[in-house]
Design a protein around this motif. Structure first.
Motif, PDB file in Angstrom:
ATOM      1  N   UNK A   1      -9.024 -57.810 -43.478  1.00 29.57           N
ATOM      2  CA  UNK A   1      -8.782 -56.774 -42.473  1.00 29.57           C
ATOM      3  C   UNK A   1      -9.016 -57.429 -41.112  1.00 29.57           C
ATOM      4  N   UNK A   2      -8.012 -57.310 -40.232  1.00 29.46           N
ATOM      5  CA  UNK A   2      -8.072 -57.993 -38.934  1.00 29.46           C
ATOM      6  C   UNK A   2      -8.544 -57.023 -37.848  1.00 29.46           C
ATOM      7  N   UNK A   3      -9.504 -57.460 -37.058  1.00 31.15           N
ATOM      8  CA  UNK A   3     -10.059 -56.603 -36.005  1.00 31.15           C
ATOM      9  C   UNK A   3      -9.300 -56.699 -34.688  1.00 31.15           C
ATOM     10  N   UNK A   4      -8.800 -57.903 -34.353  1.00 33.64           N
ATOM     11  CA  UNK A   4      -8.270 -58.122 -33.005  1.00 33.64           C
ATOM     12  C   UNK A   4      -6.778 -57.911 -32.871  1.00 33.64           C
ATOM     13  N   UNK A   5      -6.278 -58.219 -31.691  1.00 33.50           N
ATOM     14  CA  UNK A   5      -4.841 -58.128 -31.425  1.00 33.50           C
ATOM     15  C   UNK A   5      -4.082 -59.083 -32.342  1.00 33.50           C
ATOM     16  N   UNK A   6      -2.889 -58.789 -32.780  1.00 31.05           N
ATOM     17  CA  UNK A   6      -2.139 -57.552 -32.540  1.00 31.05           C
ATOM     18  C   UNK A   6      -2.405 -56.479 -33.585  1.00 31.05           C
ATOM     19  N   UNK A   7      -3.516 -56.557 -34.283  1.00 26.32           N
ATOM     20  CA  UNK A   7      -3.835 -55.528 -35.281  1.00 26.32           C
ATOM     21  C   UNK A   7      -4.019 -54.170 -34.606  1.00 26.32           C
ATOM     22  N   UNK A   8      -3.720 -53.086 -35.325  1.00 28.28           N
ATOM     23  CA  UNK A   8      -3.889 -51.745 -34.769  1.00 28.28           C
ATOM     24  C   UNK A   8      -5.357 -51.384 -34.598  1.00 28.28           C
ATOM     25  N   UNK A   9      -6.250 -52.110 -35.311  1.00 31.67           N
ATOM     26  CA  UNK A   9      -7.669 -51.723 -35.304  1.00 31.67           C
ATOM     27  C   UNK A   9      -8.221 -51.670 -33.880  1.00 31.67           C
ATOM     28  N   UNK A  10      -7.773 -52.585 -33.039  1.00 29.15           N
ATOM     29  CA  UNK A  10      -8.287 -52.617 -31.678  1.00 29.15           C
ATOM     30  C   UNK A  10      -7.924 -51.333 -30.926  1.00 29.15           C
ATOM     31  N   UNK A  11      -6.706 -50.853 -31.149  1.00 28.06           N
ATOM     32  CA  UNK A  11      -6.274 -49.635 -30.449  1.00 28.06           C
ATOM     33  C   UNK A  11      -6.893 -48.388 -31.087  1.00 28.06           C
ATOM     34  N   UNK A  12      -7.030 -48.427 -32.412  1.00 30.61           N
ATOM     35  CA  UNK A  12      -7.670 -47.296 -33.097  1.00 30.61           C
ATOM     36  C   UNK A  12      -9.117 -47.146 -32.625  1.00 30.61           C
ATOM     37  N   UNK A  13      -9.800 -48.278 -32.471  1.00 29.12           N
ATOM     38  CA  UNK A  13     -11.195 -48.230 -32.031  1.00 29.12           C
ATOM     39  C   UNK A  13     -11.280 -47.635 -30.631  1.00 29.12           C
ATOM     40  N   UNK A  14     -10.370 -48.030 -29.757  1.00 28.45           N
ATOM     41  CA  UNK A  14     -10.376 -47.490 -28.394  1.00 28.45           C
ATOM     42  C   UNK A  14     -10.070 -45.991 -28.401  1.00 28.45           C
ATOM     43  N   UNK A  15      -9.164 -45.604 -29.267  1.00 27.64           N
ATOM     44  CA  UNK A  15      -8.816 -44.176 -29.345  1.00 27.64           C
ATOM     45  C   UNK A  15     -10.018 -43.373 -29.858  1.00 27.64           C
ATOM     46  N   UNK A  16     -10.677 -43.913 -30.904  1.00 27.88           N
ATOM     47  CA  UNK A  16     -11.852 -43.216 -31.463  1.00 27.88           C
ATOM     48  C   UNK A  16     -12.956 -43.076 -30.425  1.00 27.88           C
ATOM     49  N   UNK A  17     -13.245 -44.189 -29.740  1.00 26.02           N
ATOM     50  CA  UNK A  17     -14.441 -44.201 -28.898  1.00 26.02           C
ATOM     51  C   UNK A  17     -14.201 -43.675 -27.488  1.00 26.02           C
ATOM     52  N   UNK A  18     -12.979 -43.788 -27.011  1.00 25.81           N
ATOM     53  CA  UNK A  18     -12.737 -43.427 -25.611  1.00 25.81           C
ATOM     54  C   UNK A  18     -11.622 -42.406 -25.458  1.00 25.81           C
ATOM     55  N   UNK A  19     -11.094 -41.923 -26.577  1.00 28.72           N
ATOM     56  CA  UNK A  19     -10.076 -40.878 -26.520  1.00 28.72           C
ATOM     57  C   UNK A  19      -8.838 -41.246 -25.714  1.00 28.72           C
TER      58      UNK A  19
END
Lengths: 255, 255
Positions: free
Chosen positions: A225-243
């Motif tokens: 599972x990749x955490x960084x760009x271009x994985x979606x996880x980076x954007x999902x984390x920002x959406x979760x934490x900062x709306x």
């Protein structure tokens, strides 16, 4: 002045300079700017011309700014110190590093086992701060012939529940062997900070995290599972934490 | 007795025991037998039951026998010594190792530069025997922080004209970096002994050559020419040197 500076921003699909009207329209339609770091805000220890002024001005205008980096070798507070030195007004919550994302991901899973870490202090210190136990950091080199003694000296810790691979200049046979051996158990998580292949330099090719991740993936037969760009996880984390609203967010990158 | 022994041979597409009639037909239609080594003739230092008797009997019957191994850690004379110890009547020309194939391949190209070697003594000694200059063997580990000093200490040898990657238990960041840096020059050859991913053992996963090859491939952005199975190069080399007729050749493997 902002107008001339914002021209340096380029849209993701077309790398063309923005004229003043387009820059204004971009500002009106955007609440959040995500900035790549290396190659966009700085090159190594040198700030890229006017990048600090652009970032600071956007914040004065009430825009949210995040610095997004695949680099896992630094902690967030080390990034804040670097930002201060290079003239960027940024604080820790604005820094979205893969070390931080990895720890947030493990916390979201209520992970309470140990991590076998192929990585450097950026990851281990973020884990320490979050109370996540880990082993594996630092040099671990093969002594003697690998096939003498049939590798009986290799000891695995039964408490390991995840393998995390980031940038590790101590990557070695022992590390790939241990990471892959832990991953033999399908319940052990496999997380990688990113898969960037290389950092081209003038005369040499510096291997990126992707080389280390791929070595472990090949040996273990598993995909991380990749955490960084271009994985979606980076954007999902920002959406979760900062709306963040993706429709009103712009990513500023060099690729 | 041969009849019962030949039953242990299995056809490549269907892993079913041969009955006596089929074994006889196989013998009549075949001049040359290629044997995998690890897992077929021996497991580590232990001969697989009757494998030596089968190999010796086939030779008594006038069949050509070759031992084909992807293992690049031994030279051909080391294989002959191992064969003698385990009761196989074999001599050096019958051993087709990836170390040997690599050197033959370089010789066929009239290669006269130096090799940057990620590998072990099986390769370096075959190169020595053929007068091919090489560097890189043995430990080469990163000291200090990779990004301090911007890797100015890395020195590349302008005489290097090929990167050869085989099994190397000293695989390291420095080695991947140097291999990839040499490969930045498109005129530098990229050769790999094989891409076997791993050697599964009881409690651990031992990384195979494929992990080392893939790390260099990812960092350099290049794909190697592969010498070993299942690459065609191994069969082409046998055809060139021994005039094998593929229609009258059987490969005995465990995969």
């Amino acid at each position: 002045m902002l107008c001339s500076r914002i021209r340096t921003l380029r849209t993701m699909r077309q790398a063309v300079p923005l004229d003043c009207e387009k820059a204004k329209a971009l500002l009106q339609s955007t609440d959040t700017f995500l900035f790549d770091c290396d190659g966009v805000l700085w090159n190594g220890g040198d700030v890229i011309k006017d990048a600090n002024a652009v970032v600071n001005k956007l914040q004065e205008l009430g825009k949210k700014v995040f610095l997004v980096t695949n680099n896992s070798t630094k902690t967030r507070d080390e990034y804040v110190a670097k930002c201060a030195k290079l003239g960027f007004n940024c604080n820790e919550p604005q820094v979205i590093s893969t070390s931080y994302l990895t720890v947030q991901y493990l916390k979201s899973l209520h992970f309470d086992k140990k991590v076998y870490l192929v990585g450097s202090s950026g990851l281990s210190r973020e884990m320490d701060a979050a109370g996540i136990r880990h082993l594996g950091e630092g040099p671990d080199v093969m002594e003697g012939n690998v096939f003498d003694g049939r590798l009986d000296h290799i000891r695995l810790d039964p408490e390991v529940g995840a393998v995390v691979v980031g940038f590790d200049s101590h990557i070695s046979f022992n590390k790939i062997l241990k990471a892959s051996s832990y991953l033999k158990n399908p319940d052990v998580l496999f997380i990688a900070t990113n898969r960037d292949e290389r950092f081209p330099m003038e005369h040499i090719v510096c291997p990126g995290t992707g080389t280390m991740v791929t070595a472990v993936a090949v040996a273990s037969g598993r995909e991380p599972t990749i955490m960084g760009k271009p994985s979606r996880e980076v954007f999902e984390a920002l959406r979760r934490q900062h709306g963040l609203d993706p429709a009103r967010t712009v990513m500023v990158g060099d690729k």
